[in-house]
Write a protein that holds these residues in place. Structure first.
Motif, PDB file in Angstrom:
ATOM      1  N   LEU A  82       0.851  -1.191   0.000  1.00  0.00           N
ATOM      2  CA  LEU A  82       0.000   0.000   0.000  1.00  0.00           C
ATOM      3  C   LEU A  82       0.887   1.241   0.000  1.00  0.00           C
ATOM      4  O   LEU A  82       1.949   1.255   0.639  1.00  0.00           O
ATOM      5  CB  LEU A  82      -0.903   0.004   1.230  1.00  0.00           C
ATOM      6  CG  LEU A  82      -1.913  -1.142   1.294  1.00  0.00           C
ATOM      7  CD1 LEU A  82      -2.679  -1.095   2.606  1.00  0.00           C
ATOM      8  CD2 LEU A  82      -2.873  -1.104   0.115  1.00  0.00           C
ATOM      9  N   ALA A  83       0.426   2.263  -0.680  1.00  0.00           N
ATOM     10  CA  ALA A  83       1.210   3.499  -0.744  1.00  0.00           C
ATOM     11  C   ALA A  83       1.466   4.049   0.660  1.00  0.00           C
ATOM     12  O   ALA A  83       2.571   4.519   0.955  1.00  0.00           O
ATOM     13  CB  ALA A  83       0.473   4.526  -1.605  1.00  0.00           C
ATOM     14  N   VAL A  84       0.463   3.967   1.536  1.00  0.00           N
ATOM     15  CA  VAL A  84       0.641   4.540   2.883  1.00  0.00           C
ATOM     16  C   VAL A  84       1.734   3.815   3.673  1.00  0.00           C
ATOM     17  O   VAL A  84       2.304   4.381   4.606  1.00  0.00           O
ATOM     18  CB  VAL A  84      -0.678   4.527   3.696  1.00  0.00           C
ATOM     19  CG1 VAL A  84      -1.690   5.487   3.107  1.00  0.00           C
ATOM     20  CG2 VAL A  84      -1.246   3.126   3.828  1.00  0.00           C
ATOM     21  N   MET A  85       2.017   2.569   3.289  1.00  0.00           N
ATOM     22  CA  MET A  85       3.075   1.827   3.991  1.00  0.00           C
ATOM     23  C   MET A  85       4.464   2.321   3.600  1.00  0.00           C
ATOM     24  O   MET A  85       5.451   1.954   4.228  1.00  0.00           O
ATOM     25  CB  MET A  85       2.969   0.329   3.678  1.00  0.00           C
ATOM     26  CG  MET A  85       1.731  -0.326   4.246  1.00  0.00           C
ATOM     27  SD  MET A  85       1.382  -1.904   3.440  1.00  0.00           S
ATOM     28  CE  MET A  85       2.806  -2.866   3.922  1.00  0.00           C
ATOM     29  N   GLN A  86       4.544   3.101   2.542  1.00  0.00           N
ATOM     30  CA  GLN A  86       5.847   3.550   2.040  1.00  0.00           C
ATOM     31  C   GLN A  86       6.108   5.025   2.347  1.00  0.00           C
ATOM     32  O   GLN A  86       6.953   5.651   1.713  1.00  0.00           O
ATOM     33  CB  GLN A  86       5.931   3.304   0.524  1.00  0.00           C
ATOM     34  CG  GLN A  86       5.712   1.870   0.112  1.00  0.00           C
ATOM     35  CD  GLN A  86       6.714   0.920   0.758  1.00  0.00           C
ATOM     36  OE1 GLN A  86       7.805   1.317   1.138  1.00  0.00           O
ATOM     37  NE2 GLN A  86       6.334  -0.349   0.894  1.00  0.00           N
ATOM     38  N   GLU A  87       5.382   5.561   3.295  1.00  0.00           N
ATOM     39  CA  GLU A  87       5.558   6.965   3.676  1.00  0.00           C
ATOM     40  C   GLU A  87       7.056   7.322   3.803  1.00  0.00           C
ATOM     41  O   GLU A  87       7.811   6.617   4.484  1.00  0.00           O
ATOM     42  CB  GLU A  87       4.835   7.208   5.014  1.00  0.00           C
ATOM     43  CG  GLU A  87       5.090   8.549   5.658  1.00  0.00           C
ATOM     44  CD  GLU A  87       4.534   9.720   4.854  1.00  0.00           C
ATOM     45  OE1 GLU A  87       3.544   9.551   4.141  1.00  0.00           O
ATOM     46  OE2 GLU A  87       5.128  10.817   4.953  1.00  0.00           O
ATOM     47  N   GLY A  88       7.461   8.367   3.125  1.00  0.00           N
ATOM     48  CA  GLY A  88       8.842   8.848   3.235  1.00  0.00           C
ATOM     49  C   GLY A  88       9.851   8.095   2.383  1.00  0.00           C
ATOM     50  O   GLY A  88      11.028   8.474   2.350  1.00  0.00           O
ATOM     51  N   ALA A  89       9.408   7.048   1.678  1.00  0.00           N
ATOM     52  CA  ALA A  89      10.369   6.219   0.932  1.00  0.00           C
ATOM     53  C   ALA A  89      10.797   6.901  -0.372  1.00  0.00           C
ATOM     54  O   ALA A  89      10.123   7.793  -0.880  1.00  0.00           O
ATOM     55  CB  ALA A  89       9.747   4.864   0.609  1.00  0.00           C
ATOM     56  N   GLU A  90      11.932   6.423  -0.878  1.00  0.00           N
ATOM     57  CA  GLU A  90      12.397   6.856  -2.202  1.00  0.00           C
ATOM     58  C   GLU A  90      12.036   5.770  -3.193  1.00  0.00           C
ATOM     59  O   GLU A  90      12.479   4.625  -3.062  1.00  0.00           O
ATOM     60  CB  GLU A  90      13.905   7.043  -2.203  1.00  0.00           C
ATOM     61  CG  GLU A  90      14.321   8.306  -1.512  1.00  0.00           C
ATOM     62  CD  GLU A  90      15.720   8.754  -1.911  1.00  0.00           C
ATOM     63  OE1 GLU A  90      16.126   8.518  -3.056  1.00  0.00           O
ATOM     64  OE2 GLU A  90      16.382   9.337  -1.058  1.00  0.00           O
ATOM     65  N   VAL A  91      11.233   6.115  -4.172  1.00  0.00           N
ATOM     66  CA  VAL A  91      10.764   5.145  -5.157  1.00  0.00           C
ATOM     67  C   VAL A  91      11.385   5.475  -6.507  1.00  0.00           C
ATOM     68  O   VAL A  91      11.382   6.639  -6.920  1.00  0.00           O
ATOM     69  CB  VAL A  91       9.219   5.187  -5.266  1.00  0.00           C
ATOM     70  CG1 VAL A  91       8.724   4.175  -6.298  1.00  0.00           C
ATOM     71  CG2 VAL A  91       8.580   4.930  -3.900  1.00  0.00           C
ATOM     72  N   THR A  92      11.929   4.462  -7.146  1.00  0.00           N
ATOM     73  CA  THR A  92      12.459   4.662  -8.505  1.00  0.00           C
ATOM     74  C   THR A  92      11.724   3.735  -9.448  1.00  0.00           C
ATOM     75  O   THR A  92      11.669   2.520  -9.225  1.00  0.00           O
ATOM     76  CB  THR A  92      13.973   4.360  -8.565  1.00  0.00           C
ATOM     77  OG1 THR A  92      14.639   5.153  -7.577  1.00  0.00           O
ATOM     78  CG2 THR A  92      14.537   4.690  -9.944  1.00  0.00           C
ATOM     79  N   THR A  93      11.151   4.309 -10.493  1.00  0.00           N
ATOM     80  CA  THR A  93      10.489   3.513 -11.519  1.00  0.00           C
ATOM     81  C   THR A  93      11.384   3.496 -12.757  1.00  0.00           C
ATOM     82  O   THR A  93      12.406   4.184 -12.797  1.00  0.00           O
ATOM     83  CB  THR A  93       9.126   4.132 -11.902  1.00  0.00           C
ATOM     84  OG1 THR A  93       9.371   5.366 -12.595  1.00  0.00           O
ATOM     85  CG2 THR A  93       8.271   4.403 -10.661  1.00  0.00           C
ATOM     86  N   VAL A  94      10.950   2.773 -13.773  1.00  0.00           N
ATOM     87  CA  VAL A  94      11.765   2.699 -14.987  1.00  0.00           C
ATOM     88  C   VAL A  94      11.984   4.099 -15.580  1.00  0.00           C
ATOM     89  O   VAL A  94      13.026   4.366 -16.191  1.00  0.00           O
ATOM     90  CB  VAL A  94      11.118   1.725 -16.007  1.00  0.00           C
ATOM     91  CG1 VAL A  94       9.846   2.323 -16.625  1.00  0.00           C
ATOM     92  CG2 VAL A  94      12.108   1.296 -17.065  1.00  0.00           C
ATOM     93  N   GLU A  95      11.032   5.006 -15.349  1.00  0.00           N
ATOM     94  CA  GLU A  95      11.175   6.366 -15.881  1.00  0.00           C
ATOM     95  C   GLU A  95      12.316   7.122 -15.200  1.00  0.00           C
ATOM     96  O   GLU A  95      12.812   8.106 -15.742  1.00  0.00           O
ATOM     97  CB  GLU A  95       9.881   7.164 -15.687  1.00  0.00           C
ATOM     98  CG  GLU A  95       8.704   6.721 -16.555  1.00  0.00           C
ATOM     99  CD  GLU A  95       7.781   5.742 -15.856  1.00  0.00           C
ATOM    100  OE1 GLU A  95       8.212   5.105 -14.870  1.00  0.00           O
ATOM    101  OE2 GLU A  95       6.623   5.612 -16.308  1.00  0.00           O
ATOM    102  N   GLY A  96      12.695   6.662 -14.000  1.00  0.00           N
ATOM    103  CA  GLY A  96      13.691   7.399 -13.233  1.00  0.00           C
ATOM    104  C   GLY A  96      15.088   6.816 -13.298  1.00  0.00           C
ATOM    105  O   GLY A  96      15.999   7.299 -12.616  1.00  0.00           O
ATOM    106  N   LEU A  97      15.288   5.792 -14.119  1.00  0.00           N
ATOM    107  CA  LEU A  97      16.594   5.120 -14.132  1.00  0.00           C
ATOM    108  C   LEU A  97      17.633   5.845 -14.981  1.00  0.00           C
ATOM    109  O   LEU A  97      18.817   5.855 -14.648  1.00  0.00           O
ATOM    110  CB  LEU A  97      16.444   3.680 -14.650  1.00  0.00           C
ATOM    111  CG  LEU A  97      15.786   2.681 -13.692  1.00  0.00           C
ATOM    112  CD1 LEU A  97      15.640   1.341 -14.389  1.00  0.00           C
ATOM    113  CD2 LEU A  97      16.594   2.536 -12.406  1.00  0.00           C
ATOM    114  N   ALA A  98      17.190   6.417 -16.082  1.00  0.00           N
ATOM    115  CA  ALA A  98      18.150   7.093 -16.955  1.00  0.00           C
ATOM    116  C   ALA A  98      18.646   8.358 -16.277  1.00  0.00           C
ATOM    117  O   ALA A  98      18.003   8.920 -15.399  1.00  0.00           O
ATOM    118  CB  ALA A  98      17.482   7.437 -18.286  1.00  0.00           C
ATOM    119  N   SER A  99      19.826   8.762 -16.696  1.00  0.00           N
ATOM    120  CA  SER A  99      20.406   9.980 -16.149  1.00  0.00           C
ATOM    121  C   SER A  99      20.430  11.003 -17.284  1.00  0.00           C
ATOM    122  O   SER A  99      21.324  10.972 -18.137  1.00  0.00           O
ATOM    123  CB  SER A  99      21.804   9.629 -15.648  1.00  0.00           C
ATOM    124  OG  SER A  99      22.380  10.686 -15.037  1.00  0.00           O
TER     125      SER A  99
END
Ligand code: FES
Ligand code: FES
Length: 178
Positions: A82-99
């Motif tokens: 659940l999204a609420v379980m990840q409060e404060g976390a850093e999430v990286t999706t495939v869109e965020g992998l490239a630099s």
């Protein structure tokens, strides 16, 4: 007598739909604060609330790996949390992998090895591979295969997927033994 003063549940019911929860997450480097129904999964938050449709919904039951993302650098099935379980976390999706314009080495290796056909499993495979390399547990090609077994490819592109991940591991200095 007011019935709700004796029966707390009666009071809850009279309030109608459950309230939303405020959740703050860092998604692909940007802080996002959202008001969400408490049952919103991380996967639905990404796809439905933020429009990050790179992360795929396959089974929605933790069995296919299409929804794999990185949470604080570790791969997880976004449909199972659940999204609420990840409060404060850093999430990286495939869109965020490239630099910027530069692809992540795992993305580049997938292209080089033609490691996809329909591409539906690919974002999950790539995020999972990045997590696997971060973990540093795969010491052999068999372990690599085993540790990627949660990511299902219906097109059967596994040989090329494994070759791509092996190359990315070699480039990161963690070449698996044969
Ligand atoms: S959609 Fe999450 S594991 Fe299949
Ligand atoms: S490339 Fe089609 S499901 Fe994997």
């Amino acid at each position: 007598m007011n019935p709700s003063s004796q029966d707390p549940a009666a009071g809850e019911k009279s309030e109608g739909l459950p309230s939303t929860h405020s959740v703050t997450l860092k998604i692909n480097g940007a802080e996002k604060r959202l008001e969400l129904a408490p049952w919103t999964t991380l996967l639905d938050l990404l796809r439905e609330h933020l429009g990050l449709t790179g992360t795929k919904k396959g089974c929605d039951h933790g069995q296919c790996g299409a929804c794999t993302v990185l949470v604080n650098g570790k791969r997880i099935n976004a449909c199972l949390t659940l999204a609420v379980m990840q409060e404060g976390a850093e999430v990286t999706t495939v869109e965020g992998l490239a630099s910027g314009e530069a692809l992540h080495p795992v993305q580049a290796a997938f292209i080089e090895h033609d490691a996809f056909q329909c591409g539906y499993c690919t974002p999950g495979q790539i995020c999972s591979a990045v997590g696997l390399i971060n973990e540093g547990k795969a010491k052999t090609v068999d372990e690599l295969r085993e540790l990627m077994s949660g990511n299902i490819c219906r097109c059967g592109a596994y040989p090329n997927i494994l070759a791509a991940i092996e190359q990315a591991m070699r480039e990161s200095g963690r070449s698996p033994k044969r």
